[in-house]
Write an enzyme that holds these catalytic residues in place. Structure first.
Site, short mmCIF file in Angstrom:
data_model
loop_
_atom_site.label_atom_id
_atom_site.label_comp_id
_atom_site.label_asym_id
_atom_site.label_seq_id
_atom_site.Cartn_x
_atom_site.Cartn_y
_atom_site.Cartn_z
CE LYS A 22 3.23 48.20 2.20
NZ LYS A 22 2.08 47.19 2.08
CG ASN A 23 1.99 47.21 -1.86
OD1 ASN A 23 2.40 46.78 -0.78
ND2 ASN A 23 1.15 48.14 -1.88
CB CYS A 116 -6.42 43.66 7.73
SG CYS A 116 -6.83 44.72 6.29
NE ARG A 121 -7.05 43.33 2.05
CZ ARG A 121 -5.80 44.01 2.34
NH1 ARG A 121 -5.90 44.76 3.56
NH2 ARG A 121 -4.87 43.95 1.60
CG ASP A 308 -2.60 51.52 -1.39
OD1 ASP A 308 -3.54 51.00 -0.68
OD2 ASP A 308 -1.64 50.61 -1.89
NE ARG A 400 1.77 46.11 7.65
CZ ARG A 400 0.88 46.60 7.16
NH1 ARG A 400 -0.21 47.54 7.67
NH2 ARG A 400 0.65 46.42 5.82
N1 EPU Z 1 -11.10 40.73 -3.02
C1 EPU Z 1 -12.11 39.68 -3.04
N2 EPU Z 1 -11.49 38.65 -3.18
C2 EPU Z 1 -10.25 38.21 -3.37
C3 EPU Z 1 -9.27 39.29 -3.45
C4 EPU Z 1 -9.62 40.39 -3.46
O1 EPU Z 1 -13.05 39.97 -2.65
O2 EPU Z 1 -10.01 37.05 -3.74
C5 EPU Z 1 -11.39 42.16 -2.78
C6 EPU Z 1 -10.49 42.76 -1.54
O3 EPU Z 1 -11.31 42.76 -0.32
C7 EPU Z 1 -10.47 44.40 -1.84
C8 EPU Z 1 -10.59 44.39 -3.22
O4 EPU Z 1 -10.85 43.07 -3.69
O5 EPU Z 1 -11.85 44.78 -1.43
C9 EPU Z 1 -9.13 44.86 -4.03
O6 EPU Z 1 -8.19 43.82 -3.31
P1 EPU Z 1 -6.64 43.42 -3.86
O7 EPU Z 1 -6.51 41.87 -4.06
O8 EPU Z 1 -6.66 44.31 -5.17
O9 EPU Z 1 -5.75 43.93 -3.17
P2 EPU Z 1 -4.61 43.39 -2.12
O10 EPU Z 1 -3.87 42.52 -3.24
O11 EPU Z 1 -4.75 42.53 -1.15
C10 EPU Z 1 -2.89 45.19 -2.66
C11 EPU Z 1 -1.96 46.15 -1.97
C12 EPU Z 1 -2.63 46.98 -1.20
C13 EPU Z 1 -3.54 47.80 -2.01
C14 EPU Z 1 -4.40 47.05 -3.04
C15 EPU Z 1 -5.25 47.78 -4.13
C16 EPU Z 1 0.10 44.64 -1.20
C17 EPU Z 1 0.82 43.79 -0.40
N3 EPU Z 1 -1.23 45.24 -1.19
O12 EPU Z 1 -3.66 44.60 -1.91
O13 EPU Z 1 -1.68 47.83 -0.47
O14 EPU Z 1 -4.44 48.72 -1.47
O15 EPU Z 1 -3.69 45.97 -3.75
O16 EPU Z 1 -4.13 48.56 -4.83
O17 EPU Z 1 0.44 44.73 -2.68
C18 EPU Z 1 -1.12 49.29 1.13
O18 EPU Z 1 0.04 49.28 0.89
O19 EPU Z 1 -1.44 50.30 1.86
C19 EPU Z 1 -2.06 48.14 0.91
C20 EPU Z 1 -3.18 48.29 1.66
#
Ligand code: EPU
Length: 419
Positions: A22-23, A116, A121, A308, A400
């Site tokens: 998915k990711n 969320c 986020r 995850d 999802r």
């Molecule tokens: N963060 C910030 N500022 C930003 C971006 C991120 O503070 O501009 C913080 C977030 O709030 C969080 C941390 O940094 O506390 C990590 O966030 P990251 O950006 O790495 O995660 P993401 O891109 O929002 C993806 C996956 C998540 C997975 C995380 C970490 C997708 C669609 N989602 O989220 O997947 O947990 O990376 O590996 O790729 C899931 O599949 O259940 C899921 C939540």
């Protein structure tokens, strides 16, 4: 509202093929915008989030259709530069379209994704990076309006304060067609980043260093279409392994991404399960009661233990012998499943980012509401291991991320049905 009815106590046993990831499917679907030609994506998981991403492409004027595990996109025409708020709300990760739309159109309007189930986020790193690439960004009234000053975004040197997966993806998507070179320091090293870069390279992009902390991208004006196979889903893999371990069962996982799953497998092995890997197959046998994991399980960016997989491993360790300690370092609110596991008799104490899990000899079935995607899967894992019946509601969360969830569990002998 649909729910899962689970009669626990059966050892899971059997062989399943792992679904596509998915990711990486989501950013890759967004990336098809950049090539302006036909793309065929194979091994795409059949998930509500994938269908939401396909709807976004269609809404932007592309032609996107799905059939089974294949997604076709013709992005030769893009007629819209705005994603409607209701589509943005359907899927938080639609923010990933921002980099791709700026890369293709030089402008876009999206809505602020907001918090969320996992806590706030923020997307401050995404926005700061794009601004550094010459994108003017205005925020107001829940909208984000982006516009490049020239025709294209400009390459830049960007150092992330944290290796955010989403920010790294948005920068890559904006940089592949930008003017000049972009360097990302402290980039996320997740396998899904490599999958996105693999797709973009197949479209003619110049990217190196993905999988490491420093990624270098040389912008090219034109990319082309391609046919690309999405990698297997390491988190779905971790889920079915943890679930089998929780029920003291035995599983062969085929089509798996073994090296990418090592950080999880190394920890799971410490519970006393026998795990063997060969090429793209993982064999796990648990047999007796699991043991607690002796070292603190700290969630970290890849190659650390994946956040995850925290919930599903916790479900398995809830019935283990001894005490395991988790430390959640990625998200603020990622222990919401603990409450449901406690209803099933688990002894879990949450203290800020630490969760202390004292294994109990036997969990018992209960009714619980899925709190989020992985938390919902953890509840199903605990319910399968528990004595008696459980009912899990709000399973749209589970849909999802897991393709044909209950069919897969049933193929392993689990007593589960959707009502
Ligand atoms: N963060 C910030 N500022 C930003 C971006 C991120 O503070 O501009 C913080 C977030 O709030 C969080 C941390 O940094 O506390 C990590 O966030 P990251 O950006 O790495 O995660 P993401 O891109 O929002 C993806 C996956 C998540 C997975 C995380 C970490 C997708 C669609 N989602 O989220 O997947 O947990 O990376 O590996 O790729 C899931 O599949 O259940 C899921 C939540």
């Amino acid at each position: 509202m649909q729910k899962l009815m689970i009669q626990g106590g059966k050892r899971l046993r059997g062989e399943i093929a792992l679904q596509g990831c998915k990711n990486s499917a989501l950013p890759i679907i967004a990336a098809t915008l950049l090539c302006g030609e036909d793309c065929t994506l194979l091994n795409c998981p059949k998930l509500t989030d994938v269908y939401s991403a396909a709807r976004i492409l269609n809404c932007l004027g592309c032609r996107c259709s799905t059939s089974g595990n294949t997604v076709w996109v013709d992005s030769s025409e893009v007629t819209e530069d705005r994603i409607p708020e209701e589509l943005m709300r359907e899927m938080r990760s639609s923010i990933i379209f921002m980099g791709a739309m700026v890369g293709r159109l030089g402008q876009c309007t999206v809505s602020v994704p907001g918090g969320c189930e996992l806590g706030p986020r923020p997307i401050d790193m995404h926005l700061a990076a794009l601004r550094k690439m010459g994108v003017d960004i205005r925020e107001g009234g829940g909208k984000i309006v982006c516009r490049t000053s020239g025709e294209r975004a400009k390459g830049a040197k960007i150092s992330l304060s944290f290796p955010s997966v989403g920010a790294t993806e948005n920068i890559i998507l904006c940089a592949v067609t930008a003017e000049g070179e972009t360097v990302i320091n402290n980039a996320a090293r997740e396998p899904e980043i490599c999958d996105l870069c693999g797709f973009l390279r197949a479209c003619g992009a110049s990217i190196s260093g993905d999988g490491e902390s420093r990624i270098v991208i040389n912008g090219r004006r034109d990319l082309h279409g391609c046919c690309y196979r999405i990698m297997p889903d390491r988190i779905a893999g971790a889920t079915y392994l943890a679930m089998t371990a929780a029920t003291r069962g035995e599983i062969i996982l085929t089509d798996a991404c073994v090296p990418e799953m090592e950080p999880f497998l190394t920890v799971l092995e410490q519970t006393g399960c026998s795990i063997y890997t060969r090429e793209n197959r993982i064999y796990l046998r648990s047999g007796s009661r699991l043991r607690a994991v002796p070292d603190r399980i700290r969630t970290m960016p890849h190659p650390g233990f994946p956040t995850d997989a925290q919930a599903v491993l916790m479900a398995a360790l809830a019935g283990a012998e001894g005490t395991s300690i988790f430390e959640e370092n990625i998200f603020d609110c990622r222990y919401r499943h603990a409450e449901a596991l406690r209803k099933m008799g688990a002894d879990i104490q949450v203290l800020g980012k630490v969760a202390i899990v004292r294994g109990v000899p036997q969990l018992t079935g209960a009714s619980a509401e899925a709190t989020d995607l992985r938390g919902g899967a953890a509840m199903a894992a605990a319910a399968l291991a528990a004595e008696g019946k459980s009912e899990i509601t709000r399973i749209s969360h589970i849909d999802r991320g897991y393709e044909r969830f209950e069919e897969t569990v049933r193929a392993l002998g689990g007593d589960i049905r959707r009502e």
